[in-house]
Design a protein around this motif. Structure first.
Motif, PDB file in Angstrom:
ATOM      1  N   UNK A  53       0.841  -1.206   0.000  1.00 22.98           N
ATOM      2  CA  UNK A  53       0.000   0.000   0.000  1.00 22.98           C
ATOM      3  C   UNK A  53       0.874   1.254   0.000  1.00 22.98           C
ATOM      4  N   UNK A  54       1.913   1.216   0.807  1.00 20.78           N
ATOM      5  CA  UNK A  54       2.845   2.348   0.887  1.00 20.78           C
ATOM      6  C   UNK A  54       3.479   2.607  -0.478  1.00 20.78           C
ATOM      7  N   UNK A  55       3.912   1.552  -1.154  1.00 19.43           N
ATOM      8  CA  UNK A  55       4.515   1.695  -2.480  1.00 19.43           C
ATOM      9  C   UNK A  55       3.533   2.341  -3.459  1.00 19.43           C
ATOM     10  N   UNK A  56       2.283   1.911  -3.414  1.00 18.39           N
ATOM     11  CA  UNK A  56       1.287   2.441  -4.354  1.00 18.39           C
ATOM     12  C   UNK A  56       0.976   3.907  -4.082  1.00 18.39           C
ATOM     13  N   UNK A  57       0.978   4.285  -2.814  1.00 17.14           N
ATOM     14  CA  UNK A  57       0.770   5.704  -2.484  1.00 17.14           C
ATOM     15  C   UNK A  57       1.916   6.546  -3.041  1.00 17.14           C
ATOM     16  N   UNK A  58       3.129   6.068  -2.811  1.00 20.94           N
ATOM     17  CA  UNK A  58       4.303   6.807  -3.286  1.00 20.94           C
ATOM     18  C   UNK A  58       4.395   6.827  -4.812  1.00 20.94           C
ATOM     19  N   UNK A  59       3.846   5.820  -5.466  1.00 22.43           N
ATOM     20  CA  UNK A  59       3.919   5.750  -6.925  1.00 22.43           C
ATOM     21  C   UNK A  59       3.012   6.769  -7.603  1.00 22.43           C
ATOM     22  N   UNK A  99      10.069   1.091   1.009  1.00 25.92           N
ATOM     23  CA  UNK A  99       8.779   1.238   0.318  1.00 25.92           C
ATOM     24  C   UNK A  99       8.300   2.691   0.306  1.00 25.92           C
ATOM     25  N   UNK A 100       8.930   3.543   1.119  1.00 24.57           N
ATOM     26  CA  UNK A 100       8.572   4.964   1.136  1.00 24.57           C
ATOM     27  C   UNK A 100       8.016   5.465   2.445  1.00 24.57           C
ATOM     28  N   UNK A 101       8.032   4.618   3.472  1.00 32.05           N
ATOM     29  CA  UNK A 101       7.534   5.060   4.774  1.00 32.05           C
ATOM     30  C   UNK A 101       8.482   6.090   5.388  1.00 32.05           C
TER      31      UNK A 101
END
Length: 355
Positions: A66-72, A99-101
């Protein structure tokens, strides 16, 4: 305000959301619950979210994905993400960060730690938003200034063509005046930008000298006479005595008056008056008033009209950069004076300078 701060809690267990809601209750945040990836992404895309608390161990799509998709999604801008996890190995935490957290908090969640980490992330978010707003404002103002420069240059170039090939002498004279006015407006904008930059960086040294204020005002009005006539506006000079001397930086105060008179003419309707008054009270050197009969300024706008890039009410067909009055404020402050705005009755505005 905290009540306007939106925090999204993403967790497959609603009771975990209840715990976080209790721990953050006194902070006054607005909390929303998303039970899976799709709900979370849909909410973030449709709402301005200030921070996300994201559970790692969720079925189907876990928190790291989910974190990856938000950052993408580049359109979302920066949203702080705090991972809430029972995992505590360095490898697991490294995965979250990769992952971008931005941060993580371990389960069981401590109220003190949760509040501290959320507040820390919100401070970063607010700083980021302020920076983005500032950059956007600079870009917008840069475009507006470029537009102003372009308009005046086009006027000058067009006038040159008419002078070169035109045969109508009266038309030539009119365009010569327009060219001169455009050149003066370019000079005013350029000088104001340069002087303001120096004042803001403390590199501008005010060089006061004894000058006759009435002569400066007469010169200003003479330069703007053609612009006023072209807009069917009458300028009235109410300065007495004309021989009274004051101790000021002549160039800087001249630019201040240029800005105020230019604004008064631009924002005044046809067949109206623009008046310059000068008084010489005993407790100050001079009080200068620039009075117009335009639309006026709302009470709310009066509080910020001198802020940099504040253009107030947008008026169609009139160039507004939000720099002129900010420059005036800096220049008058540098003279240890003050500038303020009042209503002109029954309509219009009075800008007052006290030196």
């Amino acid at each position: 305000m905290k009540s306007n701060t939106i925090i999204l809690v993403v967790d497959d267990e609603e009771q975990n959301f209840d715990v976080i809601e209790i721990l953050l209750f006194k902070e006054g945040y607005t909390l929303h619950f998303a039970q899976n990836c799709d709900i979370a992404l849909d909410f973030i895309e449709k709402n301005k979210v200030d921070a996300v608390l994201l559970d790692v161990m969720m079925p189907e799509v876990n928190g790291i994905e989910v974190c990856r998709r938000i950052r993408a999604n580049r359109q979302l801008g920066y949203i702080p993400i705090v991972m809430v996890t029972a995992l505590n190995t360095k490898e697991d935490l490294a995965q979250c960060l990769e992952a971008g957290a931005d941060d993580f908090i371990s389960k069981p969640v401590s109220g003190v730690e949760l509040r501290a980490r959320v507040n820390s992330m919100l401070r970063i978010k607010h700083q980021y938003d302020a920076l983005q707003n500032s950059l956007q404002l600079r870009e917008d103002m840069g475009n507006m200034i470029f537009h102003d420069f372009s308009n005046h240059l086009v006027s000058i170039l067009l006038g040159c063509e008419i002078l070169r090939f035109g045969k109508n002498e009266s038309r030539k004279e009119k365009h010569l005046q327009l060219m001169e006015n455009s050149a003066k407006q370019l000079q005013l904008l350029t000088d104001s930008l340069l002087i303001m930059a120096k004042l803001e960086s403390d590199k501008m040294v005010i060089e006061p000298e004894e000058v006759i204020l009435g002569e400066i005002i007469e010169s200003v009005l003479e330069d703007f006479n053609f612009l006023a006539e072209s807009r069917k506006i009458q300028i009235i000079n109410d300065v007495a005595p004309l021989t009274k001397k004051v101790y000021i930086d002549k160039q800087v105060i001249r630019r201040v008056l240029d800005n105020l008179v230019s604004n008064a003419i631009k924002f005044s309707p046809a067949n109206s008056l623009v008046k310059l008054c000068v008084e010489y009270p005993e407790n100050i050197q001079a009080r200068i008033k620039v009075i117009d009969q335009g639309k006026g300024v709302s009470d709310n706008l009066k509080q910020r009209i001198f802020d940099k890039f504040e253009i107030g009410q947008v008026v169609k067909g009139i160039s507004q950069t939000g720099l002129g009055l900010a420059f005036c404020k800096l220049a008058i402050n540098a003279h240890q004076g003050q500038i303020f705005i009042q209503d002109n009755q029954p309509q219009g505005t009075i800008f007052t300078i006290e030196l």
